[in-house]
Design an enzyme around this catalytic site. Sequence first.
Site, PDB file in Angstrom:
ATOM      1  N   ILE A  71       4.459  86.657  50.837  1.00  0.00           N
ATOM      2  CA  ILE A  71       4.654  86.776  52.290  1.00  0.00           C
ATOM      3  C   ILE A  71       4.791  85.378  52.888  1.00  0.00           C
ATOM      4  O   ILE A  71       3.900  84.549  52.723  1.00  0.00           O
ATOM      5  CB  ILE A  71       3.431  87.462  52.950  1.00  0.00           C
ATOM      6  N   GLY A  72       5.899  85.118  53.575  1.00  0.00           N
ATOM      7  CA  GLY A  72       6.134  83.783  54.143  1.00  0.00           C
ATOM      8  C   GLY A  72       6.048  83.801  55.658  1.00  0.00           C
ATOM      9  O   GLY A  72       7.074  83.685  56.337  1.00  0.00           O
TER      10      GLY A  72
ATOM     11  N   GLU B  78       0.153  96.216  56.355  1.00  0.00           N
ATOM     12  CA  GLU B  78      -0.651  95.215  55.651  1.00  0.00           C
ATOM     13  C   GLU B  78      -2.135  95.326  56.014  1.00  0.00           C
ATOM     14  O   GLU B  78      -3.000  95.046  55.194  1.00  0.00           O
ATOM     15  CB  GLU B  78      -0.096  93.833  56.038  1.00  0.00           C
TER      16      GLU B  78
ATOM     17  N   SER C 289       2.843  82.288  57.599  1.00  0.00           N
ATOM     18  CA  SER C 289       2.100  81.132  58.121  1.00  0.00           C
ATOM     19  C   SER C 289       2.757  79.797  57.780  1.00  0.00           C
ATOM     20  O   SER C 289       3.367  79.636  56.731  1.00  0.00           O
ATOM     21  CB  SER C 289       0.683  81.123  57.545  1.00  0.00           C
TER      22      SER C 289
ATOM     23  N   SER D  96       0.192  83.626  49.380  1.00  0.00           N
ATOM     24  CA  SER D  96      -0.520  84.225  48.244  1.00  0.00           C
ATOM     25  C   SER D  96       0.469  84.588  47.142  1.00  0.00           C
ATOM     26  O   SER D  96       1.496  85.229  47.411  1.00  0.00           O
ATOM     27  CB  SER D  96      -1.248  85.496  48.672  1.00  0.00           C
TER      28      SER D  96
HETATM   29  C1  LIG Z   1      -6.975  84.080  51.401  1.00  0.00           C
HETATM   30  C2  LIG Z   1      -5.842  83.940  52.364  1.00  0.00           C
HETATM   31  C3  LIG Z   1      -4.577  84.396  51.998  1.00  0.00           C
HETATM   32  C4  LIG Z   1      -3.508  84.266  52.866  1.00  0.00           C
HETATM   33  N1  LIG Z   1      -2.279  84.693  52.464  1.00  0.00           N
HETATM   34  C5  LIG Z   1      -1.205  84.494  53.260  1.00  0.00           C
HETATM   35  C6  LIG Z   1       0.100  84.845  52.819  1.00  0.00           C
HETATM   36  O1  LIG Z   1       0.289  85.348  51.705  1.00  0.00           O
HETATM   37  N2  LIG Z   1       1.139  84.593  53.629  1.00  0.00           N
HETATM   38  C7  LIG Z   1       0.992  84.038  54.867  1.00  0.00           C
HETATM   39  O2  LIG Z   1       1.979  83.875  55.564  1.00  0.00           O
HETATM   40  N3  LIG Z   1      -0.228  83.696  55.328  1.00  0.00           N
HETATM   41  C8  LIG Z   1      -1.336  83.902  54.550  1.00  0.00           C
HETATM   42  N4  LIG Z   1      -2.579  83.532  54.988  1.00  0.00           N
HETATM   43  C9  LIG Z   1      -2.706  82.863  56.281  1.00  0.00           C
HETATM   44  C10 LIG Z   1      -3.404  83.698  57.352  1.00  0.00           C
HETATM   45  O3  LIG Z   1      -2.568  84.705  57.824  1.00  0.00           O
HETATM   46  C11 LIG Z   1      -3.826  82.703  58.452  1.00  0.00           C
HETATM   47  O4  LIG Z   1      -4.851  81.894  57.893  1.00  0.00           O
HETATM   48  C12 LIG Z   1      -4.316  83.397  59.687  1.00  0.00           C
HETATM   49  O5  LIG Z   1      -3.279  84.059  60.351  1.00  0.00           O
HETATM   50  C13 LIG Z   1      -4.967  82.387  60.673  1.00  0.00           C
HETATM   51  O6  LIG Z   1      -4.116  81.318  60.940  1.00  0.00           O
HETATM   52  P1  LIG Z   1      -4.641  79.813  60.805  1.00  0.00           P
HETATM   53  O7  LIG Z   1      -5.257  79.651  59.440  1.00  0.00           O
HETATM   54  O8  LIG Z   1      -3.511  78.919  61.168  1.00  0.00           O
HETATM   55  O9  LIG Z   1      -5.824  79.681  61.847  1.00  0.00           O
HETATM   56  P2  LIG Z   1      -5.660  79.469  63.420  1.00  0.00           P
HETATM   57  O10 LIG Z   1      -4.640  80.392  63.948  1.00  0.00           O
HETATM   58  O11 LIG Z   1      -5.490  78.012  63.686  1.00  0.00           O
HETATM   59  O12 LIG Z   1      -7.064  79.956  63.945  1.00  0.00           O
HETATM   60  C14 LIG Z   1      -8.222  79.103  63.935  1.00  0.00           C
HETATM   61  C15 LIG Z   1      -9.333  79.815  64.698  1.00  0.00           C
HETATM   62  O13 LIG Z   1      -8.944  79.992  66.082  1.00  0.00           O
HETATM   63  C16 LIG Z   1      -9.048  81.363  66.456  1.00  0.00           C
HETATM   64  N5  LIG Z   1      -7.973  81.750  67.364  1.00  0.00           N
HETATM   65  C17 LIG Z   1      -6.656  81.423  67.241  1.00  0.00           C
HETATM   66  N6  LIG Z   1      -5.947  82.003  68.244  1.00  0.00           N
HETATM   67  C18 LIG Z   1      -6.812  82.735  68.980  1.00  0.00           C
HETATM   68  C19 LIG Z   1      -6.673  83.584  70.128  1.00  0.00           C
HETATM   69  N7  LIG Z   1      -5.484  83.796  70.705  1.00  0.00           N
HETATM   70  N8  LIG Z   1      -7.799  84.171  70.611  1.00  0.00           N
HETATM   71  C20 LIG Z   1      -9.015  83.958  70.038  1.00  0.00           C
HETATM   72  N9  LIG Z   1      -9.204  83.162  68.945  1.00  0.00           N
HETATM   73  C21 LIG Z   1      -8.117  82.565  68.424  1.00  0.00           C
HETATM   74  C22 LIG Z   1      -8.893  82.123  65.164  1.00  0.00           C
HETATM   75  O14 LIG Z   1      -9.480  83.419  65.254  1.00  0.00           O
HETATM   76  C23 LIG Z   1      -9.616  81.234  64.155  1.00  0.00           C
HETATM   77  O15 LIG Z   1     -10.996  81.462  64.193  1.00  0.00           O
HETATM   78  C24 LIG Z   1      -3.676  83.657  54.144  1.00  0.00           C
HETATM   79  C25 LIG Z   1      -4.942  83.199  54.512  1.00  0.00           C
HETATM   80  C26 LIG Z   1      -6.008  83.326  53.647  1.00  0.00           C
HETATM   81  C27 LIG Z   1      -7.349  82.794  54.079  1.00  0.00           C
END
Ligand SMILES: Cc1cc2nc3c(=O)[nH]c(=O)nc-3n(C[C@H](O)[C@H](O)[C@H](O)COP(=O)(O)OP(=O)(O)OC[C@H]3O[C@@H](n4cnc5c(N)ncnc54)[C@H](O)[C@@H]3O)c2cc1C
Length: 384
Positions: free
Chosen positions: A131-132, A251, A134, A166
């Site tokens: 999945i692309g 998902e 993030s 992932s």
């Molecule tokens: C094990 C794992 C596997 C993953 N696999 C994939 C994958 O295969 N493909 C892919 O594309 N992505 C993947 N991800 C990414 C995942 O979707 C993102 O980590 C997730 O969407 C959060 O984005 P971020 O890490 O940029 O955190 P951020 O968006 O920067 O968030 C940081 C913090 O701020 C809070 N926050 C942000 N915006 C708001 C809001 N509007 N209101 C309240 N709180 C807020 C969040 O809740 C969090 O606590 C994976 C992540 C993990 C941990």
Amino acid sequence: MQRFQFPVVQPDPALEELREDLQTFLKAERAAGNFQPEPECWMASSDPAFSKKMGDKGWIGLTWSSQYGGHDKTALERYIVTEETLRAGAPVGAHWIADRQHAPMLLEHGTEDQKLDILPRIAAGQCYFAIGLSEPGAGSDLANVKTKAEKVDNGWKINGQKIWSSGAHISHYMVALLRTSPADGRNRHVGLSQIMIDLSLPGVTIKPITDLSGDAHFNEVYFEDVIVPDDCLLGAEGGGWKQVTGELAMERSGPERFLSSYITLETALYQLQGKMGSDSHGRLGKIFANLRTLRGMSWGIANLLHQGISPETEAALVKDLGNRLENDCTLQVRALLNDLPVKEWSDEMRRILNIGILRSPPNTLRGGTTEVMRGITARQLGLR
Ligand SMILES: Cc1cc2nc3c(=O)[nH]c(=O)nc-3n(C[C@H](O)[C@H](O)[C@H](O)COP(=O)(O)OP(=O)(O)OC[C@H]3O[C@@H](n4cnc5c(N)ncnc54)[C@H](O)[C@@H]3O)c2cc1C
């Protein structure tokens, strides 16, 4: 304000036969030493040989037509397969994402040639997808995606970076959300499209990221002047945002959102047989009551998907509650084990609990964070 829908699914003896077949297979595979059970197996435990066996058994691609290598079964039959493999902690990570969301996407948006070429390989457990979504700077704020696809003769040229992808290191394709035209002022949802990228193409670089447990199951993926043909655009150009929202419902609603740590609980129950204090019964009762409720809600969503409905908000609710339960399950097992001196723990118990603890923190992030899930639910309730 809309109400939530979680239709009750009546027990069906035909489904229970399938469940028994799976249990027999999984038990035999484990007894033969072909896998060691692990929590979070759908994300972090991959074994192409195991995926191929699942394919040979007809347990991948259940819901799509035999014309494309599928098995013409229902979403509920697929649900049984996912539930039993998760319960067993089996190494299903290689094929999980392609089977769950990219095959249905190809069925809807792929060309006939793509369907005939790729879907049978997915169903055989031999073709994997990542999945692309993030990127650095585009996680919860997904519309901030900056990776670009520019139109060139007969195709698209892609430049940019994805992160946390992932399984990309073992995948054949990624379906990426890309910017194909500029945002319309403050409306960043326009101009995003979904493009399927063959990860073996020149210009693709995949770098592993190691998690707390020392495993490298997700990756950074870089694209430098990667050229893909026109037909790799999936769905409408500029329609990527709407498509991704539908995909996320699929998902977020499955049993992987509350059964990922079940193997830790089951292992502890075997360890503690006849040795549990009275405190522990209350703890266990609470976990099983919550599991039962969530299972009912998640089955209800499988039923809605079976009827062609995309229950986005219900899925967000299941993901939020399920992630809390999974993490609580691991913590409660640690407390239950207080009834047994550490030197009496089996090696298996130690191994599974260690992995479970180290893999718990990302549960509330992957697939959308808890705060974002609550935002979706609050909007549905008219609170935002
Ligand atoms: C094990 C794992 C596997 C993953 N696999 C994939 C994958 O295969 N493909 C892919 O594309 N992505 C993947 N991800 C990414 C995942 O979707 C993102 O980590 C997730 O969407 C959060 O984005 P971020 O890490 O940029 O955190 P951020 O968006 O920067 O968030 C940081 C913090 O701020 C809070 N926050 C942000 N915006 C708001 C809001 N509007 N209101 C309240 N709180 C807020 C969040 O809740 C969090 O606590 C994976 C992540 C993990 C941990």
